[in-house]
Write an enzyme that holds these catalytic residues in place. Sequence first.
Site, short mmCIF file in Angstrom:
data_model
loop_
_atom_site.label_atom_id
_atom_site.label_comp_id
_atom_site.label_asym_id
_atom_site.label_seq_id
_atom_site.Cartn_x
_atom_site.Cartn_y
_atom_site.Cartn_z
N SER A 121 0.80 -1.24 0.00
CA SER A 121 0.00 0.00 0.00
C SER A 121 0.82 1.28 0.00
O SER A 121 0.25 2.36 -0.16
CB SER A 121 -0.95 0.01 1.20
OG SER A 121 -1.99 -0.88 0.95
N LYS A 156 0.21 3.50 -2.84
CA LYS A 156 -1.03 4.29 -3.01
C LYS A 156 -0.75 5.79 -3.19
O LYS A 156 -1.35 6.41 -4.07
CB LYS A 156 -2.00 4.02 -1.86
CG LYS A 156 -2.65 2.64 -2.00
CD LYS A 156 -3.48 2.25 -0.81
CE LYS A 156 -4.16 0.90 -1.06
NZ LYS A 156 -4.38 0.13 0.15
N TYR A 192 -3.35 -2.69 -10.41
CA TYR A 192 -3.25 -2.49 -8.95
C TYR A 192 -2.35 -3.55 -8.31
O TYR A 192 -1.46 -3.22 -7.52
CB TYR A 192 -4.67 -2.53 -8.36
CG TYR A 192 -4.67 -2.51 -6.84
CD1 TYR A 192 -4.37 -1.34 -6.14
CD2 TYR A 192 -4.95 -3.66 -6.11
CE1 TYR A 192 -4.36 -1.32 -4.75
CE2 TYR A 192 -4.94 -3.66 -4.73
CZ TYR A 192 -4.64 -2.48 -4.05
OH TYR A 192 -4.61 -2.48 -2.67
N TYR A 248 -4.52 3.97 7.99
CA TYR A 248 -5.89 3.41 8.09
C TYR A 248 -6.55 3.78 9.41
O TYR A 248 -6.44 4.94 9.82
CB TYR A 248 -5.86 1.88 7.92
CG TYR A 248 -5.09 1.45 6.72
CD1 TYR A 248 -5.53 1.78 5.45
CD2 TYR A 248 -3.91 0.75 6.83
CE1 TYR A 248 -4.82 1.40 4.33
CE2 TYR A 248 -3.19 0.36 5.72
CZ TYR A 248 -3.65 0.69 4.47
OH TYR A 248 -2.94 0.33 3.37
N VAL A 295 1.22 -3.81 3.87
CA VAL A 295 1.23 -5.12 4.54
C VAL A 295 2.52 -5.91 4.27
O VAL A 295 2.73 -6.95 4.87
CB VAL A 295 0.00 -6.00 4.19
CG1 VAL A 295 -1.27 -5.43 4.80
CG2 VAL A 295 -0.13 -6.20 2.69
N1 GLN Z 1 -1.88 -5.51 -1.99
C1 GLN Z 1 -2.51 -5.34 -0.72
C2 GLN Z 1 -3.99 -5.52 -0.84
O1 GLN Z 1 -4.55 -4.95 -1.70
C3 GLN Z 1 -2.20 -4.00 -0.15
C4 GLN Z 1 -2.82 -3.79 1.22
C5 GLN Z 1 -1.91 -3.09 2.19
O2 GLN Z 1 -0.70 -3.01 2.01
N2 GLN Z 1 -2.47 -2.67 3.28
O3 GLN Z 1 -4.63 -6.21 -0.09
#
Ligand code: GLN
Length: 305
Positions: free
Chosen positions: A61, A64, A189, A241, A259
Amino acid sequence: MEELLDKLLEECRGYTGQGRVATYIPELAKANPRDLGISVLNSDGRHYQSGDWHKRFTIQSVVKPILLLQALMDNGEEYVHARVGVEATGKPFDAINVTDQMLRSDHLNPMVNMGAIAMCTLIRGSSYEERFQRVLELTRRLAGDPDIYVDEAVYCSEKRTGSKNRALAYLLQSCGMITDDVEEVLDCYFKACSISVNCRDLASIAFVLASRGRLPQTEERVFPSQYARYVNAVLMTCGMYDGSGDFAVNVGVPAKSGVGGGIMAVVPTRMGIGIYAPALDAKGNSLAGIQVLKGLSEKLYLSIF
Ligand code: GLN
């Protein structure tokens, strides 16, 4: 500075035992939960690093804000804002941000999966492969590393198992927010999330946001300063988040977690920070990584508040 980083990592190493590596993307389960590394790019132009800063992990993420930047660079602020809002969701990264009413743009946030998937549709390109290549190029440019590549194993792993993200994308389609082929949008994505980086890359990317769009060595402008203001504000309110409020109180700088265990922290005008510690807390944020940032913020008075 390097001494301070060594000491902080030593103090926080114990926290790595309290988190868990992500397993919902099977390939991520292979990470070593004990890893802990940091890189800081300071306004004196120097990188300071400690621990496992050189180890590679997938950006997840933390891409993003780069998707958001690319969309802003391609379309301008008004266009992007009208399609994906910026209200802090206070929700987990994979939340279905809709209750009984019709999904609207102000239910989306670019730092949460649904908004980030929608963001891929705003990036220019004649195909979704081309859109992804442009995101990869921007990542390389911001990081100052032309060799950044995609971790194919993680990409395939997420593509195979990403049913929740598929559900989110089809929900977007059902509300008319995705009109292109859903699988192609998701492919862009998933690939973007699978870009392989290390702490130094994240520190460099964060530094460009901290210096409002200018590259560290050449001071060349990559994007207008108002986009840094936009992205940093969204990071501050939603980058961690449903842990963003606590993070604002304890660390106090714009940041983005992934993550894969990465955290990118932006200290406006002062520094870019990249952290890697793949053992996560219940909210999907690097547990030891947050502790390191908390310690660093206290020692160097980094909080913007
Ligand atoms: N690729 C992960 C997902 O879409 C990214 C989520 C994250 O890093 N929080 O679930």
